[in-house]
Write an enzyme that holds these catalytic residues in place. Structure first.
Site, mmCIF file in Angstrom:
data_model
loop_
_atom_site.group_PDB
_atom_site.id
_atom_site.type_symbol
_atom_site.label_atom_id
_atom_site.label_comp_id
_atom_site.label_asym_id
_atom_site.label_seq_id
_atom_site.Cartn_x
_atom_site.Cartn_y
_atom_site.Cartn_z
ATOM 1 C CG ASP A 12 1.582 -2.318 -2.960
ATOM 2 O OD1 ASP A 12 1.503 -1.600 -1.952
ATOM 3 O OD2 ASP A 12 2.131 -3.444 -2.953
ATOM 4 C CB ALA A 13 5.861 0.546 -2.649
ATOM 5 N NE ARG A 43 4.274 -7.349 3.089
ATOM 6 C CZ ARG A 43 3.910 -6.118 2.787
ATOM 7 N NH1 ARG A 43 4.334 -5.090 3.495
ATOM 8 N NH2 ARG A 43 3.116 -5.897 1.751
ATOM 9 C CG ASN A 120 -0.034 1.192 3.789
ATOM 10 O OD1 ASN A 120 -0.918 2.020 3.591
ATOM 11 N ND2 ASN A 120 -0.294 -0.084 3.985
#
Length: 228
Positions: A12-13, A43, A120
């Protein structure tokens, strides 16, 4: 323990490789006393809007989600500063990676693992962050939801990793700092390592991590132990 030795490592980033709060931190003086609250709300709304848009069937790419969630966070903080808004969005495309990330990715690549990001974020946003952090040489691919038009934790997103590196899903080690992301990936069948940077607790959802680390530093050793 891993059911088998993984042949690829997928990350995941946001929150895992890149510090999502580094954008606001870079402009803290301009955001003011509410900087931490703005960053946290920004966030949280990013996540909520991806989930809600997926449920509504009303996809917009992450660049739009990022802007909408920032507008909410600034409005909540009663901040009306178009120039600041522009600069925050630009800063999010140049997020700082965590200190251990370049070394870990380099080690995994040198050890022969396939290495990729599953995010995403849009391809353009992610390329910008990767270039800013100088980690592109250690990545085989950047996998995004753009072509699917649905966000994590849809199983279709995690299937991108299997499509890229080949089955079985359990042969792919997936790392995320987001407990909900770990739940989704583990339920799909990936072998998951939760990077619990904020000392959180697991979600009450199907899908559990095989391992938990406080950061990515110990991942190469963990993977090496899977061969014993």
């Amino acid at each position: 323990m891993y059911e088998q030795h993984p042949h690829a490592c997928v990350f995941d980033a946001y929150g895992t490789l890149f510090d999502v709060h580094s954008a606001v931190a870079r402009l803290r003086d301009r955001v003011g006393a509410q900087a931490e609250a703005v960053s946290a709300t920004w966030r949280q709304k990013q996540l909520e809007y991806t989930w809600l848009r997926s449920l509504m069937g009303e996809y917009a790419d992450f660049e739009r989600v990022l802007a909408d969630s920032l507008d909410y966070a600034l409005r909540q903080a009663a901040i009306d500063d178009p120039a600041l808004r522009t600069d925050l969005l630009d800063a999010y495309n140049r997020l700082d990676c965590y200190p251990e990330v370049p070394g870990v990715l380099r080690t995994l690549k040198q050890q022969g693992y396939g290495v990729a990001i599953l995010t995403n974020g849009t391809s353009a946003m992610m390329r910008s962050c990767v270039e800013h952090s100088g980690i592109g040489d250690w990545l085989d691919d950047i996998l995004t939801v753009d072509s699917l038009r649905i966000y994590k934790p849809s199983p279709r997103v995690y299937e991108l990793a299997v499509d890229r590196f080949g089955p079985p899903a359990a042969g792919i080690s997936f790392q995320s700092a987001n407990a909900w992301d770990i739940a989704g990936a583990a339920y799909f069948g990936l072998s998951c390592v939760w990077i619990n940077r904020r000392q959180g607790i697991t979600e009450e959802l199907p899908g559990r991590p095989l391992h938990t680390l406080s950061d990515l530093e110990g991942l190469p050793t963990l993977l090496a132990a899977a061969t014993d």
